[in-house]
Design a protein around this motif. Structure first.
Motif, short mmCIF file in Angstrom:
data_model
loop_
_atom_site.label_atom_id
_atom_site.label_comp_id
_atom_site.label_asym_id
_atom_site.label_seq_id
_atom_site.Cartn_x
_atom_site.Cartn_y
_atom_site.Cartn_z
N MET A 1 112.88 75.33 121.37
CA MET A 1 114.21 74.73 121.28
C MET A 1 115.27 75.82 121.32
O MET A 1 116.26 75.70 122.04
N ARG A 2 115.11 76.87 120.54
CA ARG A 2 116.09 77.96 120.49
C ARG A 2 116.21 78.61 121.86
O ARG A 2 117.31 78.89 122.33
N TYR A 3 115.08 78.84 122.53
CA TYR A 3 115.11 79.45 123.85
C TYR A 3 115.85 78.55 124.85
O TYR A 3 116.68 79.02 125.63
N ALA A 4 115.55 77.26 124.82
CA ALA A 4 116.20 76.32 125.73
C ALA A 4 117.70 76.27 125.46
O ALA A 4 118.51 76.31 126.40
N ILE A 5 118.09 76.19 124.20
CA ILE A 5 119.51 76.15 123.84
C ILE A 5 120.21 77.42 124.31
O ILE A 5 121.29 77.35 124.91
N ASP A 6 119.62 78.57 124.05
CA ASP A 6 120.22 79.84 124.47
C ASP A 6 120.35 79.92 125.99
O ASP A 6 121.39 80.33 126.51
N SER A 7 119.31 79.51 126.71
CA SER A 7 119.31 79.59 128.17
C SER A 7 120.35 78.66 128.79
O SER A 7 121.10 79.05 129.69
N GLU B 1 123.85 80.03 128.04
CA GLU B 1 124.16 81.16 128.92
C GLU B 1 124.58 80.68 130.30
O GLU B 1 125.47 81.26 130.93
N TYR B 2 123.96 79.61 130.79
CA TYR B 2 124.31 79.05 132.10
C TYR B 2 125.67 78.35 132.03
O TYR B 2 126.55 78.60 132.87
N ILE B 3 125.87 77.50 131.05
CA ILE B 3 127.08 76.68 130.97
C ILE B 3 128.33 77.54 130.80
O ILE B 3 129.37 77.25 131.38
N VAL B 4 128.26 78.62 130.00
CA VAL B 4 129.46 79.43 129.77
C VAL B 4 129.93 80.15 131.03
O VAL B 4 131.07 80.60 131.09
N THR B 5 129.10 80.22 132.06
CA THR B 5 129.50 80.85 133.32
C THR B 5 130.27 79.89 134.22
O THR B 5 130.83 80.31 135.22
N LEU B 6 130.31 78.61 133.87
CA LEU B 6 130.93 77.60 134.71
C LEU B 6 132.42 77.47 134.43
O LEU B 6 132.88 77.74 133.32
N SER B 7 133.14 77.02 135.44
CA SER B 7 134.56 76.68 135.24
C SER B 7 134.63 75.36 134.49
O SER B 7 133.62 74.64 134.36
N GLU C 1 128.76 69.01 135.37
CA GLU C 1 127.43 69.17 134.77
C GLU C 1 127.19 68.08 133.72
O GLU C 1 126.13 67.44 133.70
N VAL C 2 128.18 67.86 132.86
CA VAL C 2 128.06 66.84 131.81
C VAL C 2 127.99 65.46 132.44
O VAL C 2 127.16 64.62 132.04
N ASP C 3 128.82 65.20 133.45
CA ASP C 3 128.80 63.90 134.13
C ASP C 3 127.46 63.63 134.79
O ASP C 3 127.01 62.48 134.84
#
Length: 73
Positions: A31-37, A40-46, A53-55
């Motif tokens: 769970m921690r690995y998935a959350i972190d990964s 890390e991906y989401i914070v790179t998005l505008s 992504e959420v939609d």
């Protein structure tokens, strides 16, 4: 000593190692690995890409999450 591997052998080595690492993780570690990964991906998005992504996950979720973070607690 590092042995020379073909690309296919290197890919196989990586696959076997990753499977061993994951097999030795408990649910909390996974769970921690998935959350972190994902973070890390989401914070790179505008902001627009985050909304998209959420939609893609749930069309009504973005507005709900925005309301949650705007709510004064």
């Amino acid at each position: 000593m590092i042995k020379e591997l073909t690309n296919a052998q290197r890919d196989e080595l990586i696959e076997q190692y990753v499977e061993l690492v994951v097999d030795n993780m408990d649910t909390k570690d996974l769970m921690r690995y998935a959350i972190d990964s994902i973070t890390e991906y989401i914070v790179t998005l505008s902001d627009i890409e985050i909304k998209e992504e959420v939609d893609n996950f749930d069309e009504e979720l973005y507005d709900e999450l925005v309301d949650n973070v705007l709510e004064v607690k």
